[in-house]
Write a protein that holds these residues in place. Structure first.
Motif, PDB file in Angstrom:
ATOM      1  N   SER A  45       0.826   5.426   2.460  1.00 24.47           N
ATOM      2  CA  SER A  45       1.813   5.792   1.443  1.00 24.47           C
ATOM      3  C   SER A  45       3.217   5.310   1.802  1.00 24.47           C
ATOM      4  N   ARG A  46       3.442   4.994   3.080  1.00 27.12           N
ATOM      5  CA  ARG A  46       4.759   4.521   3.522  1.00 27.12           C
ATOM      6  C   ARG A  46       4.892   3.001   3.470  1.00 27.12           C
ATOM      7  N   LYS A  47       3.808   2.305   3.121  1.00 25.74           N
ATOM      8  CA  LYS A  47       3.831   0.849   3.042  1.00 25.74           C
ATOM      9  C   LYS A  47       4.285   0.399   1.653  1.00 25.74           C
ATOM     10  N   ASN A  48       5.108  -0.660   1.622  1.00 25.60           N
ATOM     11  CA  ASN A  48       5.466  -1.201   0.315  1.00 25.60           C
ATOM     12  C   ASN A  48       4.300  -2.004  -0.244  1.00 25.60           C
ATOM     13  N   LYS A  49       4.449  -2.510  -1.444  1.00 26.97           N
ATOM     14  CA  LYS A  49       3.338  -3.173  -2.136  1.00 26.97           C
ATOM     15  C   LYS A  49       2.790  -4.346  -1.334  1.00 26.97           C
ATOM     16  N   ASP A  50       3.682  -5.190  -0.813  1.00 24.10           N
ATOM     17  CA  ASP A  50       3.233  -6.370  -0.065  1.00 24.10           C
ATOM     18  C   ASP A  50       2.531  -5.966   1.228  1.00 24.10           C
ATOM     19  N   ASP A  51       3.088  -5.000   1.930  1.00 22.14           N
ATOM     20  CA  ASP A  51       2.489  -4.575   3.198  1.00 22.14           C
ATOM     21  C   ASP A  51       1.136  -3.907   2.970  1.00 22.14           C
ATOM     22  N   ASN A  91       4.327   7.124  -3.635  1.00 28.07           N
ATOM     23  CA  ASN A  91       4.086   6.155  -2.574  1.00 28.07           C
ATOM     24  C   ASN A  91       4.954   4.924  -2.789  1.00 28.07           C
ATOM     25  N   GLU A  92       5.211   4.208  -1.717  1.00 26.90           N
ATOM     26  CA  GLU A  92       6.126   3.067  -1.753  1.00 26.90           C
ATOM     27  C   GLU A  92       5.552   1.877  -2.514  1.00 26.90           C
ATOM     28  N   ALA A  93       4.223   1.796  -2.628  1.00 30.96           N
ATOM     29  CA  ALA A  93       3.596   0.639  -3.268  1.00 30.96           C
ATOM     30  C   ALA A  93       3.458   0.798  -4.777  1.00 30.96           C
ATOM     31  N   GLY A  94       3.774   1.974  -5.296  1.00 32.82           N
ATOM     32  CA  GLY A  94       3.647   2.204  -6.729  1.00 32.82           C
ATOM     33  C   GLY A  94       2.208   2.327  -7.198  1.00 32.82           C
TER      34      GLY A  94
END
Length: 241
Positions: A45-51, A91-94
């Motif tokens: 949940s702390r990772k952005n979309k790319d990560d 979450n950061e990735a949406g």
């Protein structure tokens, strides 16, 4: 989440990578250790979309296509359920329920097999675990969850994960290795004494929500058991140290 891969379908051939909505994945076991699931979900949940996309791209989920054309999980139930959990919260990735996907690897396409034929082939290949979250069974395949969100908590599966994470035994590719360890601990430990006074059920127990000292005491007891002669023969057994 879009991995720029073709969507998995009834016609997807074996040996290739596709993408699939988590909601389309059919579990082939009844239980997971929610302690492990929630830990994975928190990290993702702390990772952005790319990560997050990069993280999942190198962790393809193995599936068999069959019995109605749905992709049936043969492993990585915890990862799939964790992605679903991420989609339920901020979450950061949406990620949300509509775009929660994973990368899948089709290890066989048995869409021509139906019902008992399909499940016999799955059982013969050790790709289905016909036991409930408490280790009871064998179950009818119809009793398996239809969605990863319906996988029930097996606290002893969670304990097995904690023990392996603390090097109580080694990760091995043996069939149903973590379930074997869960059953081993289940017959030797009570994780919460409230169970004995009829206050809770096993499925309600989460080690991650216990006080740190209580959790550590249980893990140390389990590690001692895992290294005892009783555990000899279990996959990843490391013996006494």
């Amino acid at each position: 989440m879009d991995f720029n891969l073709e969507e998995c379908s009834q016609k997807s051939p074996r040996g290739l990578l596709f993408q699939a909505r988590v909601s389309e994945l059919r579990p082939t076991q009844s239980g997971v250790g929610l302690d492990e699931v929630y830990a994975k979900a928190e990290a993702m949940s702390r990772k952005n979309k790319d990560d997050l996309s990069a993280f999942l791209l190198i962790r393809p989920v193995p599936v068999v296509i069959g019995n109605g054309g749905r992709p049936c999980l043969t492993d990585h139930h915890h990862l799939a359920r964790a992605v679903w959990e991420v989609a339920q919260n901020k979450n950061e990735a949406g990620l949300d329920e509509s775009n929660a996907r994973v990368v899948v690897e089709v290890i066989n396409n048995w869409s021509v097999l139906k019902d008992a034929q399909f499940w016999k082939a799955m059982h013969d290949n050790r790709w289905v675990y016909l036991f409930d979250a408490m280790g009871g069974g064998p179950l009818q395949p119809a009793a398996l969850p239809k969605h990863v969100k319906d996988l029930r908590n097996d606290p002893y599966r969670g304990l097995a994960w904690y023990v392996r994470s603390h090097f109580g035994y080694a990760k091995m590719p043996a069939d149903f290795a973590e379930f074997q360890w869960a059953q081993f601990f289940r017959t030797r430990m009570i994780l919460d004494n409230r169970l004995l006074s009829n206050q809770i059920e096993d499925v309600d127990i989460l080690l991650s929500r216990m006080k740190a000292e209580e959790r550590q005491e249980l893990i140390e007891e389990a590690i001692s058991l895992a290294r005892s002669d009783e555990a000899a023969g279990l996959p990843g057994y490391s013996g006494r140290r």
